[in-house]
Design an enzyme around this catalytic site. Structure first.
Site, PDB file in Angstrom:
ATOM      1  N   ASP A 268      10.642   1.367  11.362  1.00 25.87           N
ATOM      2  CA  ASP A 268       9.551   0.507  11.871  1.00 25.87           C
ATOM      3  C   ASP A 268       9.331   0.691  13.378  1.00 25.87           C
ATOM      4  O   ASP A 268       8.199   0.888  13.831  1.00 25.87           O
ATOM      5  CB  ASP A 268       9.850  -0.969  11.583  1.00 25.87           C
ATOM      6  CG  ASP A 268       9.591  -1.358  10.138  1.00 25.87           C
ATOM      7  OD1 ASP A 268       8.766  -0.701   9.473  1.00 25.87           O
ATOM      8  OD2 ASP A 268      10.222  -2.325   9.665  1.00 25.87           O
TER       9      ASP A 268
ATOM     10  N   LYS B  64       0.832  -1.217   0.000  1.00 26.38           N
ATOM     11  CA  LYS B  64       0.000   0.000   0.000  1.00 26.38           C
ATOM     12  C   LYS B  64       0.857   1.253   0.000  1.00 26.38           C
ATOM     13  O   LYS B  64       0.325   2.373   0.036  1.00 26.38           O
ATOM     14  CB  LYS B  64      -0.902   0.019   1.254  1.00 26.38           C
ATOM     15  CG  LYS B  64      -1.767  -1.212   1.441  1.00 26.38           C
ATOM     16  CD  LYS B  64      -2.878  -1.262   0.431  1.00 26.38           C
ATOM     17  CE  LYS B  64      -3.739  -2.497   0.636  1.00 26.38           C
ATOM     18  NZ  LYS B  64      -4.531  -2.827  -0.533  1.00 26.38           N
TER      19      LYS B  64
ATOM     20  N   LYS C 189      14.951  -6.693   3.947  1.00 34.02           N
ATOM     21  CA  LYS C 189      15.408  -5.719   4.952  1.00 34.02           C
ATOM     22  C   LYS C 189      16.816  -6.030   5.452  1.00 34.02           C
ATOM     23  O   LYS C 189      17.607  -5.120   5.700  1.00 34.02           O
ATOM     24  CB  LYS C 189      14.417  -5.654   6.121  1.00 34.02           C
ATOM     25  CG  LYS C 189      13.075  -5.036   5.732  1.00 34.02           C
ATOM     26  CD  LYS C 189      12.138  -4.915   6.924  1.00 34.02           C
ATOM     27  CE  LYS C 189      10.768  -4.410   6.499  1.00 34.02           C
ATOM     28  NZ  LYS C 189       9.859  -4.208   7.630  1.00 34.02           N
TER      29      LYS C 189
ATOM     30  N   TYR D  30      -1.867  -6.191  10.418  1.00 36.41           N
ATOM     31  CA  TYR D  30      -3.088  -5.426  10.160  1.00 36.41           C
ATOM     32  C   TYR D  30      -3.852  -6.097   9.022  1.00 36.41           C
ATOM     33  O   TYR D  30      -3.284  -6.842   8.222  1.00 36.41           O
ATOM     34  CB  TYR D  30      -2.766  -3.964   9.810  1.00 36.41           C
ATOM     35  CG  TYR D  30      -1.724  -3.826   8.753  1.00 36.41           C
ATOM     36  CD1 TYR D  30      -0.383  -3.726   9.092  1.00 36.41           C
ATOM     37  CD2 TYR D  30      -2.056  -3.839   7.404  1.00 36.41           C
ATOM     38  CE1 TYR D  30       0.604  -3.643   8.127  1.00 36.41           C
ATOM     39  CE2 TYR D  30      -1.086  -3.756   6.426  1.00 36.41           C
ATOM     40  CZ  TYR D  30       0.243  -3.664   6.798  1.00 36.41           C
ATOM     41  OH  TYR D  30       1.211  -3.594   5.835  1.00 36.41           O
TER      42      TYR D  30
END
Ligand code: NDP
Length: 260
Positions: A106, A15, A67, A213
């Protein structure tokens, strides 16, 4: 014109383009933000990053499973923020004075989200469930705001080893050792992502935070029965993005775009 990408595999679900376009609108900025699928190997990742910045790219977000590769790349070829060093992972890249710079937003994103929600962490007992990359990223920011941190993980020895990297004051153990009351309980396991329930019996807390989420969470379902204030990780997602956007453009967005 700013040019951004998010590098991942898979990445179609991300997103980030919508979130950053909403931020850009807040400041009247013109940006491009695209998803970049990358094969999962270090050589491909380095090639993608180098081509992006050589082509005038402003900033890149890095998502799973890159990451740690981004951390290694910055350690070798550039430099790292303190948050990236403690997290041993990078989710935000840019050039600073021509050099590759890696940050990790984060953990601070989580702390900022809790602050937005009016949850004061100073002096509060905070238990983090899980001992993976997400937990590694949040411990230092939680300690910095004065939280009393504990870590519990399915594999107890991973929690103990992780805690020892940060402070002797962190209580650590297996999920079966979680008991009593915590001001804040954070589910940073990937159990919810895979549709599993946590192997914990009962818990009491004032605030329950599910890092995942957009998925049903048995952890939050139970917390609701205990009258805890319950949140999922959408605000963390927005807040880590706000910090990336600020690093890239100097503007800190305040909007909370709904991209679901
Ligand atoms: P990792 O794969 O690095 O770690 C997973 C952790 O979950 C391990 O500690 C593992 O325990 C534990 N675990 C997995 N399955 C179970 C289970 N069934 N029961 C108990 N424990 C389990 O994942 P990350 O740390 O990167 O991510 C964790 C979660 O945080 C994910 O859901 C991710 O989506 C979310 N996240 C959300 C962000 C946001 O912006 N909202 C940002 C980053 C992450 P063991 O060591 O025993 O295997």
């Amino acid at each position: 014109m700013y040019h951004f990408i998010v590098i991942g595999n898979p990445v179609a679900h991300s997103k980030s383009p919508q979130i950053h376009q909403a931020f850009a609108k807040e400041f009247g900025l013109s940006i491009s933000y695209r998803r970049q699928l990358c094969p999962v190997d270090m050589a491909s990742f380095v090639a993608v990053v180098e081509a992006f910045f050589a082509g005038g790219g402003t900033g890149a977000n890095v998502t799973l499973p890159f990451k740690e590769m981004a951390f290694e790349m910055c350690a070798k070829l550039g430099y790292l923020s303190e948050h990236a060093k403690t997290a041993k992972a990078v989710n935000t890249l840019c050039l600073k004075e021509g050099e590759l710079y890696g940050d990790n937003t984060d953990g601070q994103g989580l702390v900022n989200d809790l602050s937005d929600k009016g949850v004061c962490l100073q002096g509060k007992t905070v238990a983090v469930l899980g001992a993976g990359g997400a937990t590694r990223g949040v411990i230092a920011p939680l300690l910095q705001v004065g939280a009393k941190v504990s870590v519990f993980n399915r594999t107890a020895k991973k929690a103990i080893a992780l805690a020892q990297e940060f402070s002797d004051d962190i209580i650590a153990g297996g999920l079966d050792e979680l008991s009593g009351y915590y001001d804040v309980l954070i589910n940073a396991t990937s159990a919810t992502a895979t549709g599993q329930s946590l192997p914990i019996q009962q818990f009491e807390c004032q605030v329950a935070y599910e890092m995942m989420y957009g998925k049903p969470s048995p952890f939050l379902d139970y917390a609701r029965t205990q009258n805890a204030r319950c949140f999922d990780g959408y605000g963390m997602l927005i807040n880590q993005a706000r910090l990336s956007f600020q690093l890239w453009t100097g503007n800190h967005p305040l909007s909370m775009p709904v991209v679901w």
